[in-house]
Write a protein that holds these residues in place. Sequence first.
Motif, mmCIF file in Angstrom:
data_model
loop_
_atom_site.group_PDB
_atom_site.id
_atom_site.type_symbol
_atom_site.label_atom_id
_atom_site.label_comp_id
_atom_site.label_asym_id
_atom_site.label_seq_id
_atom_site.Cartn_x
_atom_site.Cartn_y
_atom_site.Cartn_z
ATOM 1 N N TRP A 83 -0.891 7.704 3.965
ATOM 2 C CA TRP A 83 -0.541 7.136 5.275
ATOM 3 C C TRP A 83 -1.732 7.263 6.233
ATOM 4 O O TRP A 83 -2.141 6.287 6.854
ATOM 5 C CB TRP A 83 0.686 7.878 5.821
ATOM 6 N N THR A 84 -2.301 8.472 6.293
ATOM 7 C CA THR A 84 -3.431 8.714 7.191
ATOM 8 C C THR A 84 -4.584 7.773 6.867
ATOM 9 O O THR A 84 -5.152 7.131 7.760
ATOM 10 C CB THR A 84 -3.910 10.174 7.049
ATOM 11 N N ALA B 71 3.952 1.289 10.466
ATOM 12 C CA ALA B 71 5.290 0.749 10.187
ATOM 13 C C ALA B 71 5.329 0.090 8.812
ATOM 14 O O ALA B 71 6.279 0.292 8.042
ATOM 15 C CB ALA B 71 5.690 -0.249 11.269
ATOM 16 N N GLU B 72 4.269 -0.678 8.483
ATOM 17 C CA GLU B 72 4.223 -1.345 7.164
ATOM 18 C C GLU B 72 4.203 -0.307 6.040
ATOM 19 O O GLU B 72 4.910 -0.432 5.039
ATOM 20 C CB GLU B 72 2.955 -2.205 7.064
ATOM 21 N N ILE C 28 5.297 2.749 6.072
ATOM 22 C CA ILE C 28 6.592 3.434 5.953
ATOM 23 C C ILE C 28 7.649 2.512 5.347
ATOM 24 O O ILE C 28 8.469 2.943 4.537
ATOM 25 C CB ILE C 28 7.029 3.992 7.331
ATOM 26 N N ASP C 29 7.573 1.233 5.679
ATOM 27 C CA ASP C 29 8.425 0.241 5.013
ATOM 28 C C ASP C 29 8.244 0.324 3.508
ATOM 29 O O ASP C 29 9.208 0.389 2.750
ATOM 30 C CB ASP C 29 8.003 -1.175 5.452
ATOM 31 N N GLY C 30 6.978 0.308 3.115
ATOM 32 C CA GLY C 30 6.632 0.354 1.692
ATOM 33 C C GLY C 30 7.179 1.598 1.012
ATOM 34 O O GLY C 30 7.628 1.562 -0.135
ATOM 35 N N LEU C 31 7.168 2.696 1.721
ATOM 36 C CA LEU C 31 7.674 3.950 1.143
ATOM 37 C C LEU C 31 9.151 3.845 0.791
ATOM 38 O O LEU C 31 9.631 4.482 -0.143
ATOM 39 C CB LEU C 31 7.503 5.108 2.142
ATOM 40 N N GLN C 32 9.871 2.993 1.572
ATOM 41 C CA GLN C 32 11.327 2.957 1.384
ATOM 42 C C GLN C 32 11.786 1.851 0.443
ATOM 43 O O GLN C 32 12.900 1.902 -0.059
ATOM 44 C CB GLN C 32 11.997 2.783 2.758
ATOM 45 N N ILE C 33 10.888 0.919 0.170
ATOM 46 C CA ILE C 33 11.278 -0.228 -0.656
ATOM 47 C C ILE C 33 11.559 0.168 -2.098
ATOM 48 O O ILE C 33 10.799 0.939 -2.699
ATOM 49 C CB ILE C 33 10.167 -1.302 -0.598
ATOM 50 N N ASP C 34 12.654 -0.362 -2.638
ATOM 51 C CA ASP C 34 12.952 -0.212 -4.063
ATOM 52 C C ASP C 34 12.894 1.245 -4.529
ATOM 53 O O ASP C 34 12.358 1.560 -5.580
ATOM 54 C CB ASP C 34 11.956 -1.052 -4.871
ATOM 55 N N PHE C 35 13.433 2.132 -3.689
ATOM 56 C CA PHE C 35 13.371 3.562 -4.020
ATOM 57 C C PHE C 35 14.428 3.924 -5.052
ATOM 58 O O PHE C 35 15.612 3.691 -4.854
ATOM 59 C CB PHE C 35 13.576 4.379 -2.741
ATOM 60 N N VAL D 220 0.849 -1.202 0.000
ATOM 61 C CA VAL D 220 0.000 0.000 0.000
ATOM 62 C C VAL D 220 0.885 1.253 0.000
ATOM 63 O O VAL D 220 0.696 2.168 -0.797
ATOM 64 C CB VAL D 220 -0.943 0.006 1.227
ATOM 65 N N GLY D 221 1.846 1.271 0.901
ATOM 66 C CA GLY D 221 2.765 2.413 0.972
ATOM 67 C C GLY D 221 3.568 2.548 -0.306
ATOM 68 O O GLY D 221 3.716 3.641 -0.855
#
Lengths: 255, 245
Positions: free
Chosen positions: B158-159, B170-171, B173-180, B75-76
């Motif tokens: 996020w909201t 946490a999930e 925010i994890d998604g936001l950082q993956i494969d950036f 989702v993130g």
Amino acid sequence: MIFVENLHKSFDGSPVLNGISTSFEKGKTNLIIGQSGSGKTVFLKCLLGLFTPDEGNIIYNGEAYAEMDDVKKRDLRQDMGMVFQGSALFDSMTVEENVMFPLKMFTNNPISEMQERVDFVLERVNLVDAHHKFPSEISGGMQKRVAIARAIVNNPKYLFCDEPNSGLDPKTAIVIDNLVQEITQEYDITTVINTHDMNSVMEIGQKIVFLKDGYKAWEGSNKEIFKTDNEAVTNFVYSSELFKKVRQMYIEERN
Amino acid sequence: MKYFEAIGKYFLMIREVFSRPTKWGIMKNLILKEVDDLIYGSLGILIFISFFVGGVVAIQTALNMDSPLLPKYLVGFATRQSVILEFAPTFISIIMAGKVGSYITSSIGTMRVTEQIDALEVMGVNALNYLVFPKITAMLLYPFIISISMFLGILGGWTASVLGGFSTSAEFIDGLQIDFKPFHVFYAFAKTVVFAFILATIPSFHGFYMKGGALEVGKASTTSFVWTSVVIIIINYIITQMLLG
Ligand SMILES: Nc1ncnc2c1ncn2[C@@H]1O[C@H](COP(=O)(O)OP(=O)(O)OP(=O)(O)O)[C@@H](O)[C@H]1O
Ligand SMILES: [Mg+2]
């Protein structure tokens, strides 16, 4: 002096000006008259260089406008003042800012000197308490006066007015006419005025060019216009009952 | 034929905008005024739309992930990708074509029909430089508000996912950082800069060269919106093909 030679202008194939030649004199109020749609505004815009003529020449001070380079044209522009048919004041600026605009744009005078000049011209057009108003907050007659002030603030050599008194009451119209004439004589400006107002013709018509269907049908002064037998002119001039009576009286007097 | 003529005229206009500059003392104030109108004045709607559309993107992604095998951080991840790559640069630009664009066309168009542009030209002012250059310059700040939109879009996502229980904070925010990929950010801002230029110039073109009266000002604004959006969409396709394809 401005000389016009054989001026032609058409829009999308339909001719508006069909070869006009005339001259406008310095220190005089030169009038262009004619019916609505006869091409007065187009003619004036050609003089100003806003429209490029299809044919013919406009000669300023001995030099053809079309042959001037960009720098010369720009210098000439700064010697011109124009009062547009709808005043064309910048509506995001106050009266004072409008009048100061040409000075700010083209001079490096200190602000106090510009302010002095602005106060002077606004007083010259009899506007003393409108400095901080916006164009939408003042009357049509006042807007015209601001437009005149803006046109003369930079001491132009040429002043062009497109129907400076249309939409004004007769009294205000005469005030504006006289103002333009006084300024013209005072500063020895070559002034060209578009009008279809017969009062203006009588009051300030030192030289009159009559346009009809894109041709110059007649030219002369306000003294001559009442004597001429040119049919186009008499039809235009004596379209109102009042002027028909004036002519009647004039003819009776002559006999 | 008519279109080719208009395109040629547009480029001639651009050349004129950058020639014969207006005095800096005057230009400075014009630019500040345009920053106020075009950039600052757009912030409200931009903030509102970015936050809520970001939220909707997150919810849609979550609802379309039926399989329990798909990790929640997606989702993130999906929100980040769609907001940064398309929503903030392209979608917001289309909205700005409506807001900023119609404002530019109608303000310049009104100056045209009331002869204010003629008045400038008679004075010897380069009207195109005077009117359009400050708008282009003010729009240099456009990437800045697009980055605000990116941030708020993601915040909205996020909201929505935390409030709606689609994923934990946490999930997400994890998604936001993956494969950036930093290149994606470069791609997004590269097209934002081009869109900014289009948003300032095409509406100016429609206002400056319009003919007629008050009614035509309204029509010109509509035409200007259509063309600005069409050009943004086409340029978006070309840049995407060039940089990511
Ligand atoms: N930009 C233009 N494009 C096409 N035709 C024009 C343009 N400007 C003027 N015309 C045409 O030229 C003719 C003369 O118009 P112009 O505005 O010069 O008349 P006018 O004598 O000033 O009239 P009025 O007294 O009502 O102001 C009109 O038929 C008008 O339709
Ligand atoms: Mg006219």
